[in-house]
Design a protein around this motif. Structure first.
Motif, PDB file in Angstrom:
ATOM      1  N   MET A  61       2.346   5.659  -5.063  1.00 39.72           N
ATOM      2  CA  MET A  61       2.245   6.928  -5.058  1.00 39.72           C
ATOM      3  C   MET A  61       0.679   7.382  -5.503  1.00 39.72           C
ATOM      4  O   MET A  61       0.141   8.477  -5.245  1.00 39.72           O
ATOM      5  CB  MET A  61       2.892   7.837  -5.967  1.00 39.72           C
ATOM      6  CG  MET A  61       4.567   7.602  -5.882  1.00 39.72           C
ATOM      7  SD  MET A  61       5.053   8.441  -4.215  1.00 39.72           S
ATOM      8  CE  MET A  61       5.416   9.896  -5.023  1.00 39.72           C
TER       9      MET A  61
ATOM     10  N   GLY B 285      -3.394  -3.527  -1.925  1.00 40.68           N
ATOM     11  CA  GLY B 285      -4.153  -2.755  -1.181  1.00 40.68           C
ATOM     12  C   GLY B 285      -4.967  -1.728  -1.824  1.00 40.68           C
ATOM     13  O   GLY B 285      -5.871  -0.999  -1.213  1.00 40.68           O
ATOM     14  N   ASP B 286      -4.967  -1.766  -3.030  1.00 38.53           N
ATOM     15  CA  ASP B 286      -5.985  -1.025  -3.638  1.00 38.53           C
ATOM     16  C   ASP B 286      -6.942  -1.527  -4.740  1.00 38.53           C
ATOM     17  O   ASP B 286      -7.493  -1.178  -5.569  1.00 38.53           O
ATOM     18  CB  ASP B 286      -5.225   0.349  -4.715  1.00 38.53           C
ATOM     19  CG  ASP B 286      -4.364  -0.735  -5.822  1.00 38.53           C
ATOM     20  OD1 ASP B 286      -4.384  -1.886  -5.748  1.00 38.53           O
ATOM     21  OD2 ASP B 286      -3.841   0.156  -6.843  1.00 38.53           O
TER      22      ASP B 286
ATOM     23  N   GLN C  96       9.532   4.505  -4.046  1.00 38.90           N
ATOM     24  CA  GLN C  96       8.570   3.557  -4.660  1.00 38.90           C
ATOM     25  C   GLN C  96       9.098   2.849  -5.850  1.00 38.90           C
ATOM     26  O   GLN C  96       8.840   3.282  -6.840  1.00 38.90           O
ATOM     27  CB  GLN C  96       7.263   4.675  -4.781  1.00 38.90           C
ATOM     28  CG  GLN C  96       6.467   4.894  -3.914  1.00 38.90           C
ATOM     29  CD  GLN C  96       7.153   4.991  -2.506  1.00 38.90           C
ATOM     30  OE1 GLN C  96       7.842   6.038  -2.331  1.00 38.90           O
ATOM     31  NE2 GLN C  96       6.870   4.368  -1.324  1.00 38.90           N
ATOM     32  N   LEU C  97       9.860   1.761  -5.561  1.00 40.69           N
ATOM     33  CA  LEU C  97      10.340   1.303  -6.676  1.00 40.69           C
ATOM     34  C   LEU C  97       9.678  -0.012  -7.400  1.00 40.69           C
ATOM     35  O   LEU C  97      10.232  -0.829  -7.934  1.00 40.69           O
ATOM     36  CB  LEU C  97      11.936   0.454  -6.158  1.00 40.69           C
ATOM     37  CG  LEU C  97      12.750   1.649  -5.893  1.00 40.69           C
ATOM     38  CD1 LEU C  97      14.130   1.165  -5.460  1.00 40.69           C
ATOM     39  CD2 LEU C  97      13.202   2.451  -7.179  1.00 40.69           C
ATOM     40  N   GLY C  98       8.193   0.102  -7.021  1.00 44.47           N
ATOM     41  CA  GLY C  98       7.472  -0.842  -7.615  1.00 44.47           C
ATOM     42  C   GLY C  98       6.969  -2.086  -6.949  1.00 44.47           C
ATOM     43  O   GLY C  98       7.340  -2.104  -5.594  1.00 44.47           O
TER      44      GLY C  98
ATOM     45  N   ALA D 299       1.001  -1.216   0.083  1.00 46.90           N
ATOM     46  CA  ALA D 299      -0.100  -0.013  -0.132  1.00 46.90           C
ATOM     47  C   ALA D 299       0.751   1.184   0.065  1.00 46.90           C
ATOM     48  O   ALA D 299       0.635   2.258   0.477  1.00 46.90           O
ATOM     49  CB  ALA D 299      -1.028   0.012   1.238  1.00 46.90           C
ATOM     50  N   ALA D 300       2.005   1.160  -0.483  1.00 54.22           N
ATOM     51  CA  ALA D 300       2.932   2.187  -0.472  1.00 54.22           C
ATOM     52  C   ALA D 300       3.066   3.025  -1.714  1.00 54.22           C
ATOM     53  O   ALA D 300       3.955   3.995  -1.662  1.00 54.22           O
ATOM     54  CB  ALA D 300       4.320   1.701  -0.195  1.00 54.22           C
TER      55      ALA D 300
ATOM     56  N   ARG E 160      -2.555   8.084 -10.524  1.00 51.23           N
ATOM     57  CA  ARG E 160      -3.965   8.135 -11.230  1.00 51.23           C
ATOM     58  C   ARG E 160      -4.868   8.665 -10.484  1.00 51.23           C
ATOM     59  O   ARG E 160      -5.904   9.169 -11.200  1.00 51.23           O
ATOM     60  CB  ARG E 160      -4.231   6.605 -11.686  1.00 51.23           C
ATOM     61  CG  ARG E 160      -3.286   6.036 -12.947  1.00 51.23           C
ATOM     62  CD  ARG E 160      -3.595   4.653 -12.976  1.00 51.23           C
ATOM     63  NE  ARG E 160      -3.182   3.582 -11.860  1.00 51.23           N
ATOM     64  CZ  ARG E 160      -3.936   2.637 -11.579  1.00 51.23           C
ATOM     65  NH1 ARG E 160      -4.638   2.057 -12.337  1.00 51.23           N
ATOM     66  NH2 ARG E 160      -3.309   1.890 -10.585  1.00 51.23           N
TER      67      ARG E 160
HETATM   68  P1  UTP Z   1      -0.361   0.626  -8.703  1.00 46.89           P
HETATM   69  O1  UTP Z   1       0.779   0.318  -9.602  1.00 46.89           O
HETATM   70  O2  UTP Z   1      -1.685   0.363  -9.033  1.00 46.89           O
HETATM   71  O3  UTP Z   1      -0.162   1.617  -7.653  1.00 46.89           O
HETATM   72  O4  UTP Z   1       0.156  -0.658  -7.459  1.00 46.89           O
HETATM   73  P2  UTP Z   1       0.608   3.272  -7.771  1.00 46.89           P
HETATM   74  O5  UTP Z   1       2.083   3.074  -8.459  1.00 46.89           O
HETATM   75  O6  UTP Z   1       0.226   3.607  -6.530  1.00 46.89           O
HETATM   76  O7  UTP Z   1      -0.386   3.647  -8.929  1.00 46.89           O
HETATM   77  P3  UTP Z   1      -0.351   4.835  -9.689  1.00 46.89           P
HETATM   78  O8  UTP Z   1      -0.121   3.917 -11.369  1.00 46.89           O
HETATM   79  O9  UTP Z   1       0.634   5.658  -9.720  1.00 46.89           O
HETATM   80  O10 UTP Z   1      -1.986   5.486  -9.987  1.00 46.89           O
HETATM   81  C1  UTP Z   1      -0.697  -1.687  -6.944  1.00 46.89           C
HETATM   82  C2  UTP Z   1      -0.419  -1.523  -5.550  1.00 46.89           C
HETATM   83  O11 UTP Z   1       0.885  -1.782  -5.246  1.00 46.89           O
HETATM   84  C3  UTP Z   1       1.160  -0.784  -4.209  1.00 46.89           C
HETATM   85  C4  UTP Z   1       0.200   0.286  -4.311  1.00 46.89           C
HETATM   86  O12 UTP Z   1       0.111   1.117  -3.028  1.00 46.89           O
HETATM   87  C5  UTP Z   1      -0.901  -0.405  -4.743  1.00 46.89           C
HETATM   88  O13 UTP Z   1      -1.859  -0.862  -3.388  1.00 46.89           O
HETATM   89  N1  UTP Z   1       2.748  -0.168  -4.595  1.00 46.89           N
HETATM   90  C6  UTP Z   1       2.995   0.127  -5.643  1.00 46.89           C
HETATM   91  C7  UTP Z   1       3.633  -0.264  -3.583  1.00 46.89           C
HETATM   92  O14 UTP Z   1       3.453  -0.552  -2.532  1.00 46.89           O
HETATM   93  N2  UTP Z   1       5.006   0.364  -3.856  1.00 46.89           N
HETATM   94  C8  UTP Z   1       5.090   0.506  -5.093  1.00 46.89           C
HETATM   95  O15 UTP Z   1       6.218   0.844  -5.326  1.00 46.89           O
HETATM   96  C9  UTP Z   1       4.343   0.625  -6.023  1.00 46.89           C
END
Ligand code: UTP
Length: 303
Positions: free
Chosen positions: A20, A137-138, A113-115, A17-18, A23
């Motif tokens: 950014m 988490g989303d 936030q490396l993915g 849930a980390a 969108r």
């Molecule tokens: P998403 O790719 O949908 O989330 O990740 P994001 O990067 O927050 O979204 P946009 O594209 O910028 O709008 C799916 C899940 O993985 C978590 C997000 O919080 C989400 O619940 N996530 C994603 C992480 O925990 N860390 C990350 O570096 C990227």
């Protein structure tokens, strides 16, 4: 390499849930998208309820900067509880405590936030050598009435195969370029299971191997951590979970990877339209909001 022995069951869940949430700007400038309400409950609470109703009590949430609202929501709030008790709303105390009392929630922070792959990698120490569930988490999963919670269905599939498994759902062909799409062949024991050859991230519509899209729920053996360590930063500097899953799928010694083709509805809350649909669907089905919202929509359509 990590060694996995015997018949293993799932006791832990990891909830990334980390992210950014770009969108969903501008809301996500100061509010985690995982805390957006569906009627009166944050998305993440639905996700944790799914894990708890599936029998998981040990939950690790991966958070990051600006996500303190998540920790506050699942914490004890003595001021709010006394206020409710003093203002004759003691019945609401149970409601605000409930989910935080039904499981043990741990947190780890993702500094950069490396993915998604990086977020899961950070869970390695907490998870250890056990298989574990991952619930985005989303993402809210809504199975058809009478069916088991989403991640419970995956856990049972894992228990029969003792191999990593991802939930998939069919999407219209023109949408395949928005999703991770799987390629594999039907399992001889279970028509809803597919032994995976590969996963393709957002394929071009005419190159997609199927219309089965990854649905935001996974069960992994601890082997995934070996492959996450080997996964380099890819597009946008992110460590892609699908890259590690692809390597796992090829590694027959670990049991490989399966997909479970399920009927559950999936709402990706990070997408504005899906968020709005989810809010309306849940508001329509609730006894305290359903009839007013239905009337409102009918009036709207007739005007
Ligand atoms: P998403 O790719 O949908 O989330 O990740 P994001 O990067 O927050 O979204 P946009 O594209 O910028 O709008 C799916 C899940 O993985 C978590 C997000 O919080 C989400 O619940 N996530 C994603 C992480 O925990 N860390 C990350 O570096 C990227």
């Amino acid at each position: 390499m990590t060694h996995v022995q015997g018949n293993q069951v799932i006791t832990k869940a990891v909830i990334p849930a980390a992210g950014m949430g770009t969108r969903f700007l501008p809301s996500t400038k100061s509010m985690p998208k995982e805390m957006l309400p569906i009627v009166d409950k944050p998305v993440l609470q639905y996700v944790i309820e799914e894990a708890v109703e599936s029998g998981i009590k040990d939950i690790l949430i991966v958070t990051g900067r600006g996500k303190q609202a998540i920790e506050n929501h699942f914490d004890f709030n003595p001021e709010l509880e006394s206020f409710l008790a003093e203002s004759g709303k003691a019945n609401m105390v149970e409601q605000i405590r409930d989910i935080g009392d039904r499981c043990e929630i741990h947190y780890i922070r993702q500094k950069r936030q490396l993915g998604l792959g990086d977020a899961i990698r950070l869970a390695g120490h907490h998870v250890g050598n056990e298989p574990f569930a991952v619930l985005l988490g989303d993402t809210i999963i809504d199975p058809p009435a009478g069916e088991k919670p989403g991640v419970r269905q995956l856990m049972e599939a894992f228990e029969s195969k003792q191999a990593s498994i991802v939930a998939v759902h069919r999407v219209p062909k023109p949408w395949v370029d928005r999703y991770g799409i799987v390629d594999g062949k039907a399992d001889s024991d279970n028509a809803h299971m597919i032994r995976l050859n590969q996963l393709v991230e957002k394929p071009a519509i005419d190159e997609a191997p199927s219309n089965l899209a990854i649905a935001g729920r996974y069960v992994f053996t601890a082997h995934i951590f070996d492959y996450l360590k080997q996964t380099a930063q890819g597009v946008g500097g992110e460590i892609q979970l699908t890259d590690a899953m692809n390597m796992l799928a090829q590694d027959v010694g670990t049991g490989g990877m399966y997909a479970l083709d399920w009927q559950a509805k999936r709402y990706d809350i990070g997408n504005r339209v899906e968020y709005a649909k989810c809010f309306i669907d849940y508001a329509l089905r609730r006894s305290d909001t359903g009839s007013s919202i239905r009337k409102h929509i009918q009036n709207h359509l007739e005007s």
